[in-house]
Design an enzyme around this catalytic site. Structure first.
Site, PDB file in Angstrom:
ATOM      1  CE  LYS A  27      -3.719  -0.482   2.467  1.00  0.00           C
ATOM      2  NZ  LYS A  27      -4.285  -0.769   3.875  1.00  0.00           N
ATOM      3  NE  ARG A  97      -5.271   3.219   3.834  1.00  0.00           N
ATOM      4  CZ  ARG A  97      -5.371   3.537   2.269  1.00  0.00           C
ATOM      5  NH1 ARG A  97      -4.681   4.531   2.016  1.00  0.00           N
ATOM      6  NH2 ARG A  97      -5.966   2.680   1.757  1.00  0.00           N
ATOM      7  N   GLY A 106      -8.363  -6.714   4.251  1.00  0.00           N
ATOM      8  CA  GLY A 106      -9.246  -6.661   5.161  1.00  0.00           C
ATOM      9  C   GLY A 106      -8.359  -7.551   6.451  1.00  0.00           C
ATOM     10  CG  MET A 108      -3.120  -7.259   9.561  1.00  0.00           C
ATOM     11  SD  MET A 108      -1.427  -7.090   8.956  1.00  0.00           S
ATOM     12  CE  MET A 108      -1.285  -6.617   7.389  1.00  0.00           C
ATOM     13  NE  ARG A 347      -5.535  -4.913  -3.421  1.00  0.00           N
ATOM     14  CZ  ARG A 347      -6.514  -4.761  -2.140  1.00  0.00           C
ATOM     15  NH1 ARG A 347      -5.648  -4.549  -1.140  1.00  0.00           N
ATOM     16  NH2 ARG A 347      -7.678  -5.118  -2.218  1.00  0.00           N
ATOM     17  CG  HIS A 469     -14.028 -10.265   3.125  1.00  0.00           C
ATOM     18  ND1 HIS A 469     -14.541 -11.486   3.297  1.00  0.00           N
ATOM     19  CD2 HIS A 469     -12.778 -10.203   3.440  1.00  0.00           C
ATOM     20  CE1 HIS A 469     -13.380 -12.317   4.015  1.00  0.00           C
ATOM     21  NE2 HIS A 469     -12.544 -11.382   4.016  1.00  0.00           N
ATOM     22  CB  SER A 793      12.773 -42.556 -13.449  1.00  0.00           C
ATOM     23  OG  SER A 793      11.692 -41.714 -13.139  1.00  0.00           O
ATOM     24  CB  CYS A 860       8.330 -41.291 -12.466  1.00  0.00           C
ATOM     25  SG  CYS A 860       9.202 -42.527 -11.634  1.00  0.00           S
ATOM     26  CE1 TYR A 880      10.781 -38.686 -17.346  1.00  0.00           C
ATOM     27  CE2 TYR A 880      12.665 -39.006 -18.498  1.00  0.00           C
ATOM     28  CZ  TYR A 880      11.754 -39.576 -17.717  1.00  0.00           C
ATOM     29  OH  TYR A 880      11.938 -40.800 -17.084  1.00  0.00           O
TER      30      TYR A 880
HETATM   31  P1  ADP Z   1      -7.502  -2.510   3.734  1.00  0.00           P
HETATM   32  O1  ADP Z   1      -6.023  -2.733   3.583  1.00  0.00           O
HETATM   33  O2  ADP Z   1      -8.462  -3.426   4.733  1.00  0.00           O
HETATM   34  O3  ADP Z   1      -8.208  -2.493   2.438  1.00  0.00           O
HETATM   35  P2  ADP Z   1      -7.275   0.475   3.907  1.00  0.00           P
HETATM   36  O4  ADP Z   1      -6.115   0.915   4.655  1.00  0.00           O
HETATM   37  O5  ADP Z   1      -7.319   0.357   2.425  1.00  0.00           O
HETATM   38  O6  ADP Z   1      -7.614  -1.235   4.583  1.00  0.00           O
HETATM   39  O7  ADP Z   1      -8.575   1.057   4.512  1.00  0.00           O
HETATM   40  C1  ADP Z   1      -9.703   0.670   4.496  1.00  0.00           C
HETATM   41  C2  ADP Z   1     -10.724   1.803   3.787  1.00  0.00           C
HETATM   42  O8  ADP Z   1     -10.773   2.990   4.455  1.00  0.00           O
HETATM   43  C3  ADP Z   1     -10.680   1.890   2.522  1.00  0.00           C
HETATM   44  O9  ADP Z   1     -11.867   1.727   1.841  1.00  0.00           O
HETATM   45  C4  ADP Z   1      -9.841   3.031   2.311  1.00  0.00           C
HETATM   46  O10 ADP Z   1     -10.080   3.713   0.955  1.00  0.00           O
HETATM   47  C5  ADP Z   1     -10.411   4.086   3.542  1.00  0.00           C
HETATM   48  N1  ADP Z   1      -9.486   5.051   3.756  1.00  0.00           N
HETATM   49  C6  ADP Z   1      -8.213   4.671   4.123  1.00  0.00           C
HETATM   50  N2  ADP Z   1      -7.643   5.880   4.606  1.00  0.00           N
HETATM   51  C7  ADP Z   1      -8.289   7.007   3.892  1.00  0.00           C
HETATM   52  C8  ADP Z   1      -8.035   8.374   4.225  1.00  0.00           C
HETATM   53  N3  ADP Z   1      -6.928   8.652   4.514  1.00  0.00           N
HETATM   54  N4  ADP Z   1      -9.234   8.989   3.700  1.00  0.00           N
HETATM   55  C9  ADP Z   1     -10.447   8.375   3.324  1.00  0.00           C
HETATM   56  N5  ADP Z   1     -10.602   7.161   3.249  1.00  0.00           N
HETATM   57  C10 ADP Z   1      -9.587   6.373   3.641  1.00  0.00           C
HETATM   58 MG    MG Z   2      -7.824  -0.879   0.913  1.00  0.00          MG
END
Ligand code: ADP
Ligand code: MG
Ligand code: MG
Length: 920
Positions: A27, A97, A106, A108, A347, A469, A793, A860, A880
């Site tokens: 991220k 984040r 989701g 963490m 990503r 999810h 083999s 094999c 092979y």
């Molecule tokens: P995950 O890795 O579980 O997707 P994220 O860090 O992406 O967690 O965050 C979860 C949600 O919160 C996502 O929908 C993301 O877009 C939103 N979010 C995270 N940081 C911000 C921010 N600075 N402003 C607005 N929305 C945010």
């Molecule tokens: Mg996210």
């Protein structure tokens, strides 16, 4: 210089970039990259994964210099934003984040709106003139903080979130249905109630000081690296614990500021089918998780083109910028704040096997990538999905006609699944363990459900969209999934689901068509996939099979790059032809013992084993000879000139004997001997450790007439086939050789028979004599053995057993704990143990080729169709690999990927040469 722990991004410039994923997490690295390529990213900073490693290595303490670095970066963000963290007049709010190297959607925790307290909320109200928004953000923050940092979450599997309970209470008091109907005063009241609940249930006071909040949240994110679901996820996807997570602190932007604000997620192409269309979902007036959490069902991105054409156009442009820049299908998160677009994440997008293949093939066509790159992007195991069954369409049509169609949801994970309904993940796991096929049915899924999802045949949810999810995880797992099936009324407490006036109970059968989104009551039979219909059943024209066509392209590219030949393990003509249809270039292992179990064969086999005298034994063998000859002839014909390796008898004799009294009596009367005699003979053949007992070449050495009979059957079949004008190339393989004298003994017999048969039949044919390397002594004396053997083999099933001193049949009790404790990274019977078994193989290859440079070497064992093992075989120079027919496509792709990763000098090895007979 001291280690740098914090990397800033914002204002068009970032200290990080995509390549720094290991340090900044996926991220953080991509937020930096997007900043650098000029996309609108709210400023912030990433705390590196090294801090996480440090944190766990030092009793959850941070490096000394971290605090200062964080404060410096925070000040920089404040300057860019013109706001101050904790300032009651003009507060900066941030999100904290998580973000590991590999994406763990989701798994963490993330906390939004951090920095709010009773003072700063007033600043937000004054700045935005929007009291409702301010308190909505505040209550969300307290809720997330309470859950993630202070640990107030649902207790049992049927429980709901304690904060949701309070919200529901409030809604009831106010007599409203939706969250959006609660006003500012209601939300303010909720903040108070939340804080009291936190104090009551956890004993902790909610912290008002923003700095305390920030460090609490950072600690919680690092802490979440070790939570149960993150650990489970890492196990499932082989993510090492040592990688750690990064933490990103980022300026908040708000999608919940009114109807000109919103939030969404999108894929630059369809992640389920791979089609080149912009695919996404959004919600206006919503924040972050709302889209993916499945609380409200979001709108398709195409609708945004009408709602807000300017933003849509900007997004479309970003879509193409990102695809050109990353040359891949991307998964993005965005937020619209008062008509302004912000990018929050990107990503490489997770996708189904179908999509993965289509996108790779399409991108080659679009010249975004080359064919080699396309191969690198397809995991060999993904091909499995293309071979998986689909519903029998006529049966499904009948089911629908007879009113069994319950509902239609989103086709989130393609494929066909039939199973019994269960309503929570724990039950799914438990039922699956008992061998039941289950469909995990949930209102929505959450990361806690991951193990249950893995155990289920298919996943069905009532809420959530294509990027929910459930959909995301199902696609990654290759599970069938129907999501957002709003008509279902699911009750967790009574374990039932009602739809269209019908009620289904836990344990009832349902069928999911993940390709169309249909949910159907009862079982529906499945039929072979498109690829199988074309290749195996030959019931489908390739021209009308688009999935097959892509499969064929990939295979064609794979064959262009691979050095390894691919053979198959097959004992029957039909298996052999299937394998050829899948691209097998020969048979690497034909086990002759399976043939003895066939009709009419087990009787003479038992007679042969129980015989007292050589004459008796020869008589029994003469009954077996024509039967075996017929089997071999069938295989030679099916293989049509391709090499066929036939192993002489291998398993312990007692495996063939009758162990029940009734059977023993029957056999006795058949043979005209006494029951006692039979019984006694069976007992005398009993072994304490059959795996290391009277088996393999030991049988043929003690009873040479068995080898003679088998050799005769092979060569007579070869002669017969040759006479039909079909080329043959039998390779006779002697099992379990550990000493060159064993092989010498057997080789002499085989060659004598070959010479005789050629003379008798008046034809000549090429043949080879070689051996399996499956005991350590064989491997370390390979130089001697290779003077006799024309090929090796590796029988890596036995070699693993003998090298590790582990009996595969008895390993269940300790091997799983071993793998859990990471003593072995993987089950060594599944994935080749490179360090031990692999070293023996390497020694054998080197020593063998030292005395016999033309030695052909293959594998094999089961490992021959496992991608990582195939890679190793490529690396040590095998000619092979041989695997079961359905794994042939996987092995082809794995071999190509190995060749691309580790180019070999002999990139195109010659076809199995009919090597000249070596002079002794
Ligand atoms: P995950 O890795 O579980 O997707 P994220 O860090 O992406 O967690 O965050 C979860 C949600 O919160 C996502 O929908 C993301 O877009 C939103 N979010 C995270 N940081 C911000 C921010 N600075 N402003 C607005 N929305 C945010
Ligand atoms: Mg996210
Ligand atoms: Mg063996």
């Amino acid at each position: 210089m001291a280690t740098k722990y914090v990397y800033f991004f914002g204002n068009g410039k970032a200290e990080g970039k995509t390549e720094m994923k290991n340090l900044l997490g996926g991220k953080g690295a991509n937020l930096a990259e997007m900043t650098n390529i000029g996309l609108p990213v709210p400023p912030g900073f990433s705390i590196t994964t090294e801090v996480c490693t440090y944190y766990y290595a030092n009793k959850r303490k941070y490096p000394k210099s971290l605090e200062k670095e964080v404060l410096t970066a925070l000040a920089k963000v404040e300057r860019v934003m013109g706001a101050k963290f904790g300032d009651p007049k003009n507060p900066l709010l941030v999100s904290i984040r998580s973000g590991a190297r590999a994406s763990m959607p989701g798994m963490m925790d993330t906390i939004l709106n951090l920095g709010l307290n009773d003072q700063t909320v007033v600043g937000v109200i004054n700045k935005t003139n929007n009291e409702r928004f301010a308190y909505d953000s505040y209550r969300r923050f307290v809720q997330m903080y309470g859950d993630v940092v202070l640990g107030l979450k649902p207790v049992s599997k049927d429980d709901i979130d304690p904060f949701e309970v309070i919200i529901d209470e409030k809604k009831r008091e106010r007599n409203v249905k939706l969250d959006t109907e609660l006003n500012a005063a209601d939300l303010k009241d909720l903040v108070g109630r939340f804080k009291r609940a936190i104090k009551e249930k956890t004993g902790h006071e909610f912290p008002e000081d923003p700095r305390t909040q920030m460090w609490g949240a950072i600690g919680a994110v690092f802490g979440s690296w070790m939570n149960e679901r993150a650990i489970a996820y890492r196990k499932l996807y082989d993510i090492p614990e040592s990688w750690g997570t990064a933490v990103n602190v980022q300026t908040m932007v708000f999608g919940n500021m009114g109807d000109d604000s919103g939030t969404g997620v999108a894929f630059t192409r369809d992640a389920a089918t791979g089609r080149n269309v912009f695919y996404g979902e959004y919600l206006m007036n919503a924040q972050g998780e709302d889209v993916v959490a499945g609380i409200r069902t979001p709108l398709p991105i195409s609708k945004l083109a009408q709602d807000d054409p300017a933003i849509y156009k900007q997004l479309e442009k970003i879509r193409s910028t990102l695809e050109k820049h990353y040359r891949d299908m991307m998964d993005i998160e965005f937020t619209i704040q008062k008509g302004k677009l912000f990018m929050l994440q990107c990503r490489v997008g997770k996708r189904t096997a179908f999509a993965s293949i289509k996108i790779a093939v399409d991108m080659v066509g679009e010249k975004l990538i080359g064919d080699a790159e396309a191969l690198k992007r397809i995991e060999p195991d993904q091909l499995n999905q293309l071979l998986r069954p689909i519903f029998d369409l006529s049966e499904k049509a009948n089911a629908v006609k007879s009113g069994r169609l319950l509902a239609k949801g989103l086709n989130a994970g393609p494929g066909a699944a039939t199973g019994r309904v269960v309503f929570n993940a724990a039950d799914a796991e438990a039922w699956a363990k008992r061998g039941e096929k289950v469909i995990l049915t949930r209102i929505e899924t959450s990361p806690e459900d991951i193990k249950g999802m893995d155990a289920a045949e298919g996943i069905l949810t009532a809420r959530g969209g294509m990027t929910s999810h459930a959909a995301l995880v199902a696609r990654q797992m290759g599970k069938v999934c129907v999501a957002g099936c709003g008509e279902l009324d699911i009750s967790y407490s009574s374990h039932t689901m009602s739809v269209k006036g019908q009620t289904l109970k836990e344990g009832d059968w349902i069928s999911l068509d993940g390709t169309t989104g249909e949910v159907i009551a009862g079982k529906i039979n499945t039929k072979p996939s498109e690829v199988l219909q074309v290749l195996i059943d030959k019931t489908l024209d390739p021209k009308s099979a688009p999935v097959y066509q892509e499969f064929a392209r990939i295979m064609q590219w794979a064959d262009k790059f691979r050095s390894l030949k691919i053979r198959t393990n097959a004992d029957q003509p039909d298996q052999a032809s299937n394998a050829v249809a899948f691209g097998a270039e020969g048979i690497g292992l034909c086990r002759t013992e399976h043939m003895f179990f066939g009709e009419g064969k087990i009787g003479p086999m038992r007679e042969m084993i129980l015989a007292d005298t050589l004459d008796q034994r020869k008589k029994a063998l003469s009954k077996l000879l024509p039967l075996q000859r017929k089997d071999f002839a069938g295989i030679f014909e099916a293989m049509n000139g391709r090499p066929v390796t036939i192993r002489t008898i291998d398993p312990p004799l007692h495996e063939f004997l009758p162990h029940e009294e009734k059977e023993q009596r029957q056999l006795a009367s058949q043979m005209g001997i006494s029951f006692e005699k039979v019984k006694q003979r069976v007992e005398s053949l009993h072994e304490f450790n059959p795996m290391l007992g009277f088996r393999g070449c030991r049988l043929g050495i003690v009873y040479p007439e068995i080898t003679e009979m088998q050799a005769r059957a092979i060569f007579e079949a070869a002669a017969e086939t040759k006479k039909k004008g079909i080329n043959v190339e039998p390779e006779v393989m002697i099992p379990l050789v550990g000493n060159v004298k064993e092989l010498e003994h057997q080789e002499k017999l085989v060659r004598e028979v070959a010479t005789q048969v050629m003379k008798e039949q008046g034809v000549t044919f090429k043949y080879l004599v070689g051996t399996m390397i499956e005991v350590p002594r064989g491997a370390v004396t390979a130089d001697e053995i290779a003077k006799v053997a024309e090929f090796f083999s590796f029988g890596t099933n036995d070699l693993t057993q003998t090298a590790l001193g582990v009996s595969r049949d008895d390993a269940a009790t300790f091997l799983k704990p071993y793998v859990e404790k990471e003593i072995y990274a993987k089950d060594p019977f599944e994935v080749l143990d490179r360090g031990g078994v692999g070293s023996l193989m390497k020694i054998a290859v080197e020593k063998g080729r030292a005395t016999n440079p033309g030695l052909k070497v293959g594998i094999c064992g089961e490992h021959g169709g496992e991608p990582s093992s195939v890679e190793f075989c490529h690396m040590i120079g095998l000619n092979y690999v041989s695997c079961s027919p359905f794994r042939v496509p996987i092995a082809r792709l794995a071999a190509a990927r190995a060749a691309l990763a580790y180019p070999r000098k002999d990139s195109k090895p010659k076809a199995a040469p009919g090597k000249k007979r070596r002079k002794k």
